[in-house]
Write a protein that holds these residues in place. Structure first.
Motif, mmCIF file in Angstrom:
data_model
loop_
_atom_site.group_PDB
_atom_site.id
_atom_site.type_symbol
_atom_site.label_atom_id
_atom_site.label_comp_id
_atom_site.label_asym_id
_atom_site.label_seq_id
_atom_site.Cartn_x
_atom_site.Cartn_y
_atom_site.Cartn_z
ATOM 1 N N GLU A 163 0.775 -1.065 -0.002
ATOM 2 C CA GLU A 163 0.142 0.200 0.052
ATOM 3 C C GLU A 163 0.817 1.121 0.087
ATOM 4 O OE1 GLU A 163 -4.213 1.543 2.170
ATOM 5 O OE2 GLU A 163 -2.799 -0.116 3.059
ATOM 6 N N LYS A 165 0.697 5.414 0.609
ATOM 7 C CA LYS A 165 -0.097 6.399 1.063
ATOM 8 C C LYS A 165 0.630 7.856 1.046
ATOM 9 C CE LYS A 165 -2.303 3.528 4.656
ATOM 10 N NZ LYS A 165 -2.289 3.378 6.120
ATOM 11 N N TYR A 233 -4.388 1.321 -7.701
ATOM 12 C CA TYR A 233 -4.342 2.648 -7.700
ATOM 13 C C TYR A 233 -4.878 3.505 -8.739
ATOM 14 C CZ TYR A 233 -2.117 2.418 -3.203
ATOM 15 O OH TYR A 233 -2.093 2.464 -1.796
ATOM 16 N N ARG A 298 -7.572 1.796 -4.547
ATOM 17 C CA ARG A 298 -6.905 2.965 -3.451
ATOM 18 C C ARG A 298 -6.785 3.936 -4.452
ATOM 19 N NH1 ARG A 298 -7.829 -1.088 -0.486
ATOM 20 N NH2 ARG A 298 -6.728 -1.431 1.342
#
Length: 362
Positions: A163, A165, A233, A298
């Motif tokens: 992931e 961020k 993403y 995401r």
């Protein structure tokens, strides 16, 4: 008129028509070309644009103009298509001009740049805003004449093994990403890699790379990337509306009869429109299937989007200072993009925003 005179006149007319037909046919020469695609056959939406183009040209010329299509690697690889056309190894290719930014960053403007135009805006610039004329002025330095060939729409932002961020999370990541987007990602700490489609999955599986962008749900599903990099993403801020081109050897283009040039231009417009339509029709179902099989959607954080936008504009300012060709094309591109978003903000965005919110009510 007497019956005998009528039959005589009719016979003369028929004979004249029969004699004239071969003379007309002689103005349409028989031509055989080869088209090297930058795409493998497995990517059927974009690869088949080349086949549809070839079929259109053949049928419109009664089979006199035949163009044989070769998948990526059958004559040369994806990243050698420009040289193959320049040197007349093949007469034309179906390719992505941003693959060749190593030769000159101006090539990126023919396909897409980070935070560039969406597909409709790009088509408006290419067809009505003087964009394709500016590009062909540049491409002529490589003995190439180009026409828009296919469009993907806004692409996805790639597959990641972990992931992401913040910008800090990008530091040191090895990512398959092409064009000027790779240079922008470098500014954010990423190590860009240029890898053909068929090699992306094994590179992710082995951990040779940590992330990869390709196109969007329909094509990405075929590569099976969700099995080895689950975080998916969006948006693909580096490809808001990617255009592929037919690169044609300029000397070969100049030799063509005017009628054949018109047919090629019409065929390219057809494949450009229909490829986008195919992606728009097939991406929704593919996205559902990808999420159903484990892909974790995401959005890129505001931190990453802002940093990427800043880095992109710094890059364009730098290139405009050092590269006269880039500046000439980019000045036109940027001005047209900004005007387009003035219009899209008023109508398109307002309508789409409402409809997206209202979707659950219908």
């Amino acid at each position: 008129m007497k019956r005998r005179d009528f039959l005589t006149s009719a016979s003369v007319g028929a004979a004249a028509s029969t004699i004239a037909m071969p003379a007309i046919a002689q103005t349409a020469p028989e031509i055989r070309w080869r088209l090297q695609s930058a795409f493998p056959k497995t990517l059927d939406t974009v690869y088949t644009a080349g086949e549809a183009f070839s079929k259109y040209v053949a049928e419109a010329t009664d089979g006199k103009f035949q163009i044989q299509v070769f998948a990526a690697g059958e004559i040369v690889g994806s990243f050698q298509t420009l040289d193959a056309v320049t040197n007349n190894t093949v007469e034309m290719s179906h390719t992505v001009s941003s693959y060749f930014v190593g030769k000159d960053p101006t090539f990126a403007l023919g396909a897409i740049i980070p935070f560039g135009m969406n597909t409709r805006q790009m088509n408006a610039w290419l067809y009505e805003g003087g964009g394709n004329e500016l590009l062909n002025e540049f491409y002529s330095k490589y003995n190439v004449f180009a026409l828009p060939a296919s469009s993907t729409g806004t692409q996805m932002g790639g597959w990641f093994r972990k992931e992401i961020k913040t910008v800090a999370d990008l530091q040191g990541l090895k990512m398959r990403i092409a064009g000027l987007a790779g240079e922008v990602m470098t500014k954010l700490g990423v190590v860009p890699q240029q890898i053909p489609a068929g090699e992306i999955y094994p590179a992710l599986e082995r951990g040779t790379i940590d992330a990869a962008e390709w196109v969007g749900p329909y094509d990405d599903e075929k590569l099976g990337l969700q099995k080895v990099a689950p975080f998916y993403y969006y948006p693909g801020w580096w490809e808001g509306g990617t255009t592929h081109h037919y690169f044609i050897n300029k000397a070969k283009w100049d030799e063509l009869p005017k009628a054949y040039k018109t047919i090629i231009q019409s065929a390219s417009e057809s494949t450009n429109l229909k490829t986008q339509a195919k992606y728009d029709a097939r991406n929704p179902g593919a996205l559902r299937r990808l999420v159903g099989s484990g892909a974790q959607l995401r959005p890129y954080s505001q931190d990453i989007m802002d940093a990427a936008f800043k880095a992109s504009n710094e890059l364009y300012d730098s290139l405009s200072t050092s590269n006269a060709d880039f500046k000439k094309v980019y000045d036109s591109y940027r001005a047209f993009r900004n005007e387009e978003y003035l219009w899209f903000q008023v109508a398109e965005f307002a309508f789409d925003n409402f409809m997206i919110r209202a979707r659950s009510k219908t």
